[in-house]
Scaffold this active site. Sequence first.
Site, PDB file in Angstrom:
ATOM      1  N   HIS A   1       1.084  18.011   5.471  1.00 51.59           N
ATOM      2  CA  HIS A   1       1.071  16.829   4.600  1.00 51.59           C
ATOM      3  C   HIS A   1       0.318  15.692   5.285  1.00 51.59           C
ATOM      4  O   HIS A   1       0.908  14.949   6.077  1.00 51.59           O
ATOM      5  CB  HIS A   1       2.499  16.383   4.282  1.00 51.59           C
ATOM      6  CG  HIS A   1       3.206  17.265   3.322  1.00 51.59           C
ATOM      7  ND1 HIS A   1       3.131  17.098   1.952  1.00 51.59           N
ATOM      8  CD2 HIS A   1       3.992  18.345   3.524  1.00 51.59           C
ATOM      9  CE1 HIS A   1       3.854  18.038   1.350  1.00 51.59           C
ATOM     10  NE2 HIS A   1       4.381  18.810   2.284  1.00 51.59           N
TER      11      HIS A   1
ATOM     12  N   GLU B   1      -0.520  12.914   4.058  1.00 51.53           N
ATOM     13  CA  GLU B   1       0.043  11.627   3.626  1.00 51.53           C
ATOM     14  C   GLU B   1       1.306  11.258   4.397  1.00 51.53           C
ATOM     15  O   GLU B   1       1.770  10.112   4.318  1.00 51.53           O
ATOM     16  CB  GLU B   1       0.315  11.648   2.117  1.00 51.53           C
ATOM     17  CG  GLU B   1       1.554  12.394   1.679  1.00 51.53           C
ATOM     18  CD  GLU B   1       1.395  13.912   1.615  1.00 51.53           C
ATOM     19  OE1 GLU B   1       2.328  14.570   1.110  1.00 51.53           O
ATOM     20  OE2 GLU B   1       0.356  14.431   2.060  1.00 51.53           O
TER      21      GLU B   1
ATOM     22  N   CYS C   1      -0.157  21.411   0.510  1.00 45.23           N
ATOM     23  CA  CYS C   1       1.105  22.149   0.454  1.00 45.23           C
ATOM     24  C   CYS C   1       1.094  23.167  -0.694  1.00 45.23           C
ATOM     25  O   CYS C   1       0.319  24.106  -0.670  1.00 45.23           O
ATOM     26  CB  CYS C   1       2.290  21.191   0.380  1.00 45.23           C
ATOM     27  SG  CYS C   1       3.876  21.972   0.801  1.00 45.23           S
TER      28      CYS C   1
END
Length: 212
Positions: A187, A189, A79
């Site tokens: 993202h 994660e 990001c």
Amino acid sequence: MLAILDYKAGNQTSVQRALNKLGIPNEITNDKEVLTKATGIIFPGVGAAGQAMDELTSGGLDELLKELVHQKKPLLGICVGCQILLDYSEENDTQALSVIPGECRLFNPSWEDYEGIPIRVPHMGWNQIELKQDCILFKDIDPEAYFYFVHSYYPAPEEKFIIGETIYGRPFCSLHGREGLWAVQFHPEKSGNPGLKLLSNFYEYCKEATDA
């Protein structure tokens, strides 16, 4: 061990939770010695480019990152960490790290989706990645997999560094870099199993690079 760079830019703990779930040893740190000795570095970030660069430069982490990249230390930007690897960001009129040639641009709200409706800014939700180059991060990941995005700005590196693209109004770069230095606008994660697999692939690359 993977070092998660701590520069007060958010989402370090969500990255750490994902690595912990995978059983990957990790540490959130801004300690230069720990970063230097780490097997690889994850450079996350949620927030504004200007503030992120201020935090990096105030502690000398900007120069350390550039030196470690020069030394071929594996690094994954996420990001904002993806965006400020470039030369410049339109967000806050920010001079960035200049690790990869290019700039970060604001989405144009006049761009239209498949139904002719102007896109919403920020881009928020699930989307796919179309690889333009082979990338070890995507080993054993379904080409149709979706990843989670939330951003108003997008990276626009030099063409040779574009590894993957995503369509939002029009194609934009969502994955850039080179072997051992990758940056993703999405993202991992927060992207379920495909994202976890990407993080696992990064760790496996880091271990192999260390042993080479």
